[in-house]
Design a protein around this motif. Sequence first.
Motif, PDB file in Angstrom:
ATOM      1  N   UNK A  61       0.857  -1.327   0.072  1.00 27.69           N
ATOM      2  CA  UNK A  61      -0.044   0.039   0.074  1.00 27.69           C
ATOM      3  C   UNK A  61       0.802   1.354   0.093  1.00 27.69           C
ATOM      4  N   UNK A  62       2.062   1.217   0.638  1.00 27.01           N
ATOM      5  CA  UNK A  62       2.816   2.337   0.910  1.00 27.01           C
ATOM      6  C   UNK A  62       3.452   2.500  -0.634  1.00 27.01           C
ATOM      7  N   UNK A  63       3.943   1.304  -1.431  1.00 31.74           N
ATOM      8  CA  UNK A  63       4.466   1.477  -2.719  1.00 31.74           C
ATOM      9  C   UNK A  63       3.334   2.179  -3.481  1.00 31.74           C
ATOM     10  N   UNK A  64       2.014   1.689  -3.510  1.00 28.86           N
ATOM     11  CA  UNK A  64       0.934   2.351  -4.476  1.00 28.86           C
ATOM     12  C   UNK A  64       0.772   3.820  -3.997  1.00 28.86           C
ATOM     13  N   UNK A  65       1.051   4.286  -2.813  1.00 32.33           N
ATOM     14  CA  UNK A  65       0.862   5.685  -2.469  1.00 32.33           C
ATOM     15  C   UNK A  65       1.982   6.491  -3.034  1.00 32.33           C
TER      16      UNK A  65
END
Length: 192
Positions: A61-65
């Motif tokens: 999720x942090x990568x997506x953000x």
Amino acid sequence: MSNVFQPNPNHPSVILTRQNILNAFSLQLHKMDFNSITVLDITRVANINRSTFYAHFQDKIAVLEAFLANAFLEYVLNRVENEGPLTEETIRQLIFSLCDYHVASNNCIKKYDTLVLNIERDIRLQLEQFISPLLSKSNHQANPKTLETAVKIVSLSIYEITYQWNLEGRLESPAELADRVMPLLMLGIKSL
């Protein structure tokens, strides 16, 4: 307190590794749905181990953000000169940039309502940070609090208008959208 190694974010090898992870994520995102992507998929494509991944990102999720924040900035910088004042043409190009961003990110986040709030907050903050110096150059004698308020109003207006445009099915072109909202935005900016 965690004993996890925290790399220096400004070190060239850290920047390269982080970009490598984002590139691997992008490749996976073109092949499969976000929910299907695992950290292992990303690390295999990036040719790194899991501990290296977790030294840079908490989870996928942090990568997506980070991926969407980078994409947003790229869309803006491809259209808007960040050194000049905030003009009608600058706002028009910001509207086009956000329309492009919403269209491109639609496939990534449409199923992830819980993520949308965080991503929207980050994008609005980036937009404020981009608009603030432009508006300051145009209105260098304005009261700082008034400028701060104007930056928030312009940023939120542009973001919300383009977000709604995307949600409602993009029934008009970005140029038509810009033509419709420009007089309203410029009226407020010219009153500073």
